[in-house]
Design an enzyme around this catalytic site. Structure first.
Site, PDB file in Angstrom:
ATOM      1  CG  ASP A  16      89.576  63.520  47.170  1.00 18.75           C
ATOM      2  OD1 ASP A  16      89.609  63.366  45.945  1.00 18.75           O
ATOM      3  OD2 ASP A  16      90.110  64.310  47.618  1.00 18.75           O
ATOM      4  NE  ARG A  73      84.640  70.269  43.026  1.00 16.42           N
ATOM      5  CZ  ARG A  73      85.356  71.127  43.441  1.00 16.42           C
ATOM      6  NH1 ARG A  73      86.640  70.439  44.156  1.00 16.42           N
ATOM      7  NH2 ARG A  73      85.266  72.465  43.488  1.00 16.42           N
TER       8      ARG A  73
END
Length: 413
Positions: A145, A300
């Site tokens: 993030d 991810r």
């Protein structure tokens, strides 16, 4: 400060990344080779492994197998989402952690994670000081993030950004093969910070990326969104859109209809389904062929598309955490201080106090978002492009990646 000898525990927490194991490898190898650290232990599933007295004996792992962590995605030691209570309200967990630390003579604790994990580090560090137990605590940054305060960027972000930009370039090619137009809406992770979605602009900078980009840093307006899509589709015959999963209306409510009452261990709403919902809306408003794409976990765990710059910096952050702790530092997180100028890109380690990092989110600067709120400008491109440089090519067997396979032998006191 006098030398402190004792064992160390290294744990991972929160959402995994394609390079979080590189950070852990940097910490593990540095700890294994340091004479001040008498034993290296890995926490099974983060702080829960400490509380449950389930620790791995890293000294019994093969060093060549450990080295493969550089190419292995996700959290090799296991992760968790567990929020420690305020010790002034309930110190039960902290007393248990102190008990385990004493049992194994743990004098160093390293925790690899994001905002909430830095909060965990900070709480444990303060409790150990208050208890008079000498233990040096260091956070090791991690989060795709990219929202940790104080650091130029976070380990994991660049590799996810590279995957997102690459995927958008590939989607761009696919969406233009037919003689009929199409609108593609790509949903990208990011609850409150739009760094990952902004990374799709790297593809646009290469001439094959989203026409429209929407971040949670700006309030979302459905009518304006539909007008934007109609305009681009009329001009080009196609339209590629990137949206953060956390885009919200002016009243703060999430656009995603898939938001449910379910939350993670830290009370964060679980989001998803935004691309499909917007695709249905666009189809009903335009009649165009529309496809919604959710990149989901692929963002991810795409180690095959990892940035070598990211991998090397991630390793350096883990290494720096151990070196600084042994040198006497505690209650810090190694962050990145970077320069981008005519001499190129340069990144250095800078220690940040955990009390400043914990629970503070860093957002995409408003001046990097265009006036219309549907794209980013050159400021973001200049910031992010150096971070995705280089390829992290690992070993393969039968054409497929060879990931680390740890023994994970349970430690005994």
């Amino acid at each position: 400060m006098s030398e402190l000898k004792g064992a160390c525990i290294i744990g991972q927490s929160g959402g995994p990344t394609s390079v979080i194991n590189s950070s852990v490898l940097g910490a593990l190898e540095t700890a294994l080779d340091n004479p001040s650290i008498t034993r290296v232990l890995g926490a099974a599933h983060g702080i829960k492994g400490v509380l449950d007295d389930f620790l791995y004996d890293i000294d019994k792992e093969d060093r060549e197998e450990l080295a493969l962590l550089r190419y292995t995605p996700s959290s090799a030691l296991g992760s968790c989402r567990y929020k420690l209570a305020d010790p002034d309200v309930d110190d039960t967990d902290y007393k248990r952690i102190l008990e385990i630390f004493k049992k194994y003579d743990v004098r160093y604790f390293f925790y690899n994670g994001g905002n909430d994990s830095m909060d965990t580090c900070n709480k444990i560090s303060k409790f150990m000081m208050k208890s008079g137990y000498e233990c040096r605590v260091m956070g090791i940054p991690k989060t795709i993030d990219n929202d940790l305060f104080g650091t130029d960027h976070c380990p994991g972000f660049a590799s996810a950004a590279k995957y997102i930009a690459t995927s958008c370039m590939e989607i761009y090619q696919d969406a233009r093969v037919y003689d009929t137009g199409m609108v593609c809406i790509v949903e990208i992770m990011g609850r409150h910070a739009g760094w990952l979605t902004a990374a799709s602009a790297l593809a646009t900078a290469q001439g094959a990326g989203p026409d429209l980009i929407y971040l949670p840093e700006r309030d979302f307006d459905m009518d304006k969104f539909i007008a934007d899509v109609k305009r681009v589709y009329a001009e080009k015959g196609n339209c590629l859109v990137a949206v953060s999963e956390g885009i919200h209306y002016a009243d703060g409510s999430f656009v995603s209809e898939a938001k449910t009452s379910a939350t993670d261990g830290f009370g964060h709403a679980q989001l998803g389904g935004l691309a499909a919902m917007l695709a249905d809306k666009v189809k009903s408003e335009t009649g165009a062929k529309v496809r919604g794409i959710e990149l989901s976990l692929l963002q991810r765990c795409a180690a095959h598309c990892a940035s070598k710059t990211d991998v090397d910096e991630s390793y350096a952050s883990g290494k720096a955490a151990v070196e600084n702790a042994v040198a006497g530092k505690t209650d810090f997180m190694p962050g990145f201080k970077c320069t981008r100028d005519a001499n190129g890109y340069k990144c250095e380690i800078a220690l940040l106090p955990l009390s400043e990092v914990a629970n503070t989110e860093k957002k995409v600067p408003q001046d990097w978002i265009n006036a219309e709120g549907n794209g980013v400008n050159q400021g973001f491109i200049d910031y992010a492009m150096p971070l995705i440089a280089g390829d992290n090519d690992g070993p393969k067997v039968n054409g497929l990646p060879r990931f680390a396979q740890l023994k994970k032998i349970k430690a005994e006191a």
